[in-house]
Design a protein around this motif. Structure first.
Motif, mmCIF file in Angstrom:
data_model
loop_
_atom_site.group_PDB
_atom_site.id
_atom_site.type_symbol
_atom_site.label_atom_id
_atom_site.label_comp_id
_atom_site.label_asym_id
_atom_site.label_seq_id
_atom_site.Cartn_x
_atom_site.Cartn_y
_atom_site.Cartn_z
ATOM 1 N N UNK A 39 0.847 -1.183 0.000
ATOM 2 C CA UNK A 39 0.000 0.000 0.000
ATOM 3 C C UNK A 39 0.891 1.244 0.000
ATOM 4 N N UNK A 40 0.910 1.954 -1.125
ATOM 5 C CA UNK A 40 1.796 3.111 -1.277
ATOM 6 C C UNK A 40 0.945 4.384 -1.257
ATOM 7 N N UNK A 41 1.124 5.173 -0.201
ATOM 8 C CA UNK A 41 0.363 6.412 -0.056
ATOM 9 C C UNK A 41 1.065 7.548 -0.813
ATOM 10 N N UNK A 42 0.363 8.665 -0.944
ATOM 11 C CA UNK A 42 0.884 9.743 -1.795
ATOM 12 C C UNK A 42 2.156 10.373 -1.235
ATOM 13 N N UNK A 43 2.354 10.254 0.100
ATOM 14 C CA UNK A 43 3.539 10.843 0.724
ATOM 15 C C UNK A 43 4.617 9.780 0.946
ATOM 16 N N UNK A 44 4.805 8.931 -0.037
ATOM 17 C CA UNK A 44 5.727 7.810 0.082
ATOM 18 C C UNK A 44 7.155 8.255 0.343
ATOM 19 N N UNK A 45 7.544 9.384 -0.167
ATOM 20 C CA UNK A 45 8.917 9.853 0.067
ATOM 21 C C UNK A 45 9.871 9.315 -0.984
ATOM 22 N N UNK A 46 10.694 8.341 -0.626
ATOM 23 C CA UNK A 46 11.736 7.829 -1.509
ATOM 24 C C UNK A 46 11.139 6.842 -2.507
ATOM 25 N N UNK A 47 10.779 7.328 -3.681
ATOM 26 C CA UNK A 47 10.154 6.496 -4.703
ATOM 27 C C UNK A 47 11.093 5.374 -5.150
ATOM 28 N N UNK A 77 0.093 -4.266 -5.898
ATOM 29 C CA UNK A 77 0.581 -2.912 -5.650
ATOM 30 C C UNK A 77 -0.614 -1.974 -5.694
ATOM 31 N N UNK A 78 -0.986 -1.471 -4.524
ATOM 32 C CA UNK A 78 -2.069 -0.500 -4.402
ATOM 33 C C UNK A 78 -1.422 0.864 -4.192
ATOM 34 N N UNK A 79 -1.515 1.727 -5.192
ATOM 35 C CA UNK A 79 -0.752 2.965 -5.178
ATOM 36 C C UNK A 79 -1.677 4.159 -5.369
ATOM 37 N N UNK A 80 -1.458 5.182 -4.562
ATOM 38 C CA UNK A 80 -2.229 6.412 -4.712
ATOM 39 C C UNK A 80 -2.018 6.957 -6.122
#
Length: 506
Positions: free
Chosen positions: A274-282, A307-310
Motif C-alpha cells: 500500500x503506497x500512499x501519496x507521501x511515500x517519500x523515496x520512490x 501494488x495498491x498505489x495512490x
C-alpha cells in the motif's frame, strides 16, 4: 576459490542424491517399489527417481516415530542434550552448505547464489536458534491461594506430521522440524514431490548429529497418497501444513475423520503493498516492491503481488518498478550471476500464463514482461519474465487470486482510507506493507490492515525471532519465534494441595 557456473553445472551432473524413504534412521525403498521422478525446472530433465511412500510406508514412519516418542529416548531426555544435538545439526548444515545449496537449486530452480546465501544459512540458523532457546524458556507458577501450588509446565505433544511446499523446501522444513524437535516431539516430514532431495539429506545430517532413530523420518510421496495417509493417521498428534487453501481444508477434514488431531495451516496470500501519496523515496519503494514480488520468480506465499498505489504517484512509481524488474538477471539457476530463477514446473508455468488470458479478458494491460523465456541450451526449462499488469480491478480475478508467479497486479486509489479498504478486500491476510512518511498515518494503517505481518516502509524483512502466519483464509497457527515452541507443546497444570496446617516442630 569461488565456484563458477561451469563448476556448478559439473557438480550438478555428478551428484548422486539419496532417494529412499528415511524411516527409523535409514533409507529404504517403498514397500510396493513405486517411485516418482523429480524434475529439474532448470532444463526439464529428470534428476532422480524418488521412492513414493504408500499408506503402509506412512504407517511404518508414524509407528517408528510413536515408538521413539513413547520410549523417551528423545521426548524425556534433558533439554540440554536436545540443545547440544540440534546445535550439532546446525553446524553440520553449514559444513555441508554447498551440497545442500546445489540440491535445493537443482530441485527447485532457486538461483544458486540465493541457495548459498539465504536458504541454507536460514535453515541452519533456525535449528541453532531453537537449540539456544531451550534453556531460556521457563514454566509458570499460577497465583494460587496460599494453601496450594499450581505449576504450569510444557510437555511435547507426541508425533508431529509436517507437510511442506516446494517453494522454500529447506527453510520451511526447518521452521516446522526445529521447534517440534526442540520441544521433544518426534517428526514425520512429508516434503513436496517436486522438491524432496534436500529434506532427505537433512534427515541424514540429523542422524549424524545425534537425533535418535525414529525421531525424525522423511517420507517423500504424492500428496493424495502419502499426505492423506499422514493426515488421517490416528497416532499423529498434530499436522502442520504450508500450501494452498484447498489442500489445507483436506487436512482439516482428515483430522476430523481420524483422531481430531491439532492442525496448523499457512495457506498463502495476495499481499498488498500500500503506497500512499507521501511515500517519500520512490526509488527505494520501487526496489522493495519489485523484489517483493519477483524474488524467487514470485513463488513466495507472502509475495507482494498487489501494488495498491495512490493515483498521485502511480506513474512515477510504476516507471521505477518496471525499471527494476527489467534490470533483474533472469537465467540459469546454476549461474552465480542469476537473480531470478525458474518456475517450479510446467503445470505451474501454464497456470501463470493462463492469467495473461484472464488479464486480456478483464481489459488489463501488460505494462512490462509477460513472455516465456527459452535460454539457449535450456529451452525445456521453465523461465518467465517479471510481469507488471496495470490498472487492475482489485475485485477481479487478477486482483483476488493467488497467481504464485512473477506477476504484479497494480491498482490505484486516492486517500489512505480507500487504500486500506482495498487492501483488506481479499480472502487472504498473510502480509501487507504500507509506505508513508507520516508516522501517525503509518501506525493507523498498520493497525487497520488485516494481516499477520505488516511492514512499514519496507517489505519482506524477516527473521526467526518473529512469528509468521496469517488471518482469514491465509490460515491459523504460527511458524517461527518462541510462539512455535508453544505450538508444539501441551500445557500441563500440576495442582498441589499444601494444606492449612503449620509446619511441624522437629
Amino acid at each position: 576459490m569461488t565456484a563458477t557456473k561451469t563448476d556448478w553445472i559439473q557438480r550438478a551432473a555428478a551428484q548422486r542424491p539419496s532417494t529412499g524413504l528415511y524411516i527409523s534412521g535409514g533409507f529404504r525403498d517403498a514397500r510396493n517399489g513405486e517411485t516418482f521422478p523429480t524434475v529439474s525446472p532448470r532444463d526439464g530433465s529428470v534428476v532422480a527417481q524418488i521412492a513414493a511412500a504408500g499408506e503402509q510406508d506412512v504407517d511404518d514412519a508414524v509407528q517408528s516415530a510413536h515408538r521413539a516418542f513413547e520410549s523417551g529416548i528423545w521426548s524425556r531426555t534433558d533439554r540440554r542434550h536436545r540443545q547440544q544435538v540440534l546445535t550439532r545439526l546446525s553446524d553440520l548444515i553449514l559444513a555441508n552448505h554447498e551440497e545442500l545449496a546445489l540440491l535445493e537449486s537443482t530441485d527447485s530452480g532457486h538461483p544458486i547464489g540465493d541457495a548459498l546465501a539465504v536458504d541454507v544459512p536460514s535453515c541452519a540458523r533456525t535449528f541453532r536458534w531453537y537449540a539456544e532457546a531451550l534453556d531460556k524458556v521457563y514454566d509458570d507458577v499460577a497465583p494460587t491461594p496460599r494453601n496450594a501450588l499450581a505449576i504450569i509446565s510444557r510437555e511435547p505433544l507426541g508425533v508431529i506430521g509436517a507437510v511442506v511446499p516446494w517453494n522454500y523446501p529447506l527453510i520451511i522444513s526447518a521452521w516446522k522440524v526445529a521447534p517440534a524437535l526442540a520441544a521433544g516431539n518426534s517428526v514425520v516430514l512429508k516434503p513436496s514431490e517436486q522438491t524432496s532431495l534436500s529434506a532427505l539429506r537433512l534427515a541424514e545430517l540429523a542422524s549424524e548429529a545425534g537425533v535418535p532413530d525414529g525421531v525424525f523420518n522423511v517420507i517423500p510421496g504424492l500428496g493424495h497418497v502419502a499426505g492423506a495417509a499422514l493426515g488421517r493417521h490416528p497416532l499423529v498428534d498434530k499436522i502442520t501444513f504450508t500450501g494452498s487453501p484447498e489442500v489445507g481444508r483436506y487436512f482439516q477434514r482428515y483430522a476430523s475423520e481420524s483422531n481430531g488431531k491439532q492442525v496448523a495451516l499457512e495457506l498463502g496470500g495476495k499481499s498488498p503493498q500500500l503506497v500512499l501519496h507521501d511515500v517519500g523515496d520512490i526509488t527505494a519503494c520501487a526496489s522493495a516492491v519489485a523484489w517483493g514480488i519477483f524474488y524467487n520468480a514470485g513463488q513466495t506465499c507472502h509475495g507482494g503481488s498487489r501494488l495498491l498505489v495512490d493515483e498521485r504517484v502511480h506513474d512515477e512509481l510504476l516507471e521505477e518498478v518496471i525499471k527494476v524488474g527489467r534490470s533483474l538477471a533472469l537465467g540459469d539457476p546454476l549461474d552465480p550471476a542469476t537473480q531470478i530463477g525458474t518456475i517450479i514446473d510446467d503445470r505451474q508455468l501454464e497456470s501463470i500464463l493462463g492469467y495473461y488470458d484472464i488479464a486480456e479478458s478483464e481489459g488489463i494491460s501488460i505494462a512490462s514482461g509477460g513472455t516465456r523465456i527459452r535460454p539457449a541450451g535450456l529451452e525445456n526449462g521453465y523461465y518467465l519474465e517479471p510481469t507488471v499488469l496495470d490498472r487492475v480491478n482489485n475485485a477481479g480475478r487478477i486482483g483476488q487470486e493467488e497467481i504464485f508467479g512473477p506477476v504484479l497486479a497494480v491498482s490505484t486509489f486516492r486517500g489512505a482510507a480507500e487504500g486500506v479498504r482495498l487492501a483488506n478486500e481479499s480472502r487472504y491476510g498473510l502480509a501487507a506493507s504500507v509506505w508513508t512518511q507520516d508516522l501517525t498515518r503509518a501506525h493507523t494503517a498498520a493497525r487497520e490492515l488485516r494481516a499477520g505481518t505488516v511492514w512499514v516502509n519496507t517489505f519482506d524483512v524477516a527473521d526467526i525471532i518473529t512469528p509468521f502466519g496469517g488471518f482469514k483464509e491465509s490460515g491459523f497457527g504460527r511458524d517461527r519465534s518462541l510462539h512455535a515452541l508453544d505450538a508444539y507443546s501441551a500445557l500441563k497444570t500440576t495442582w498441589i494441595n499444601l494444606g492449612d496446617a503449620p509446619l511441624d516442630e522437629d
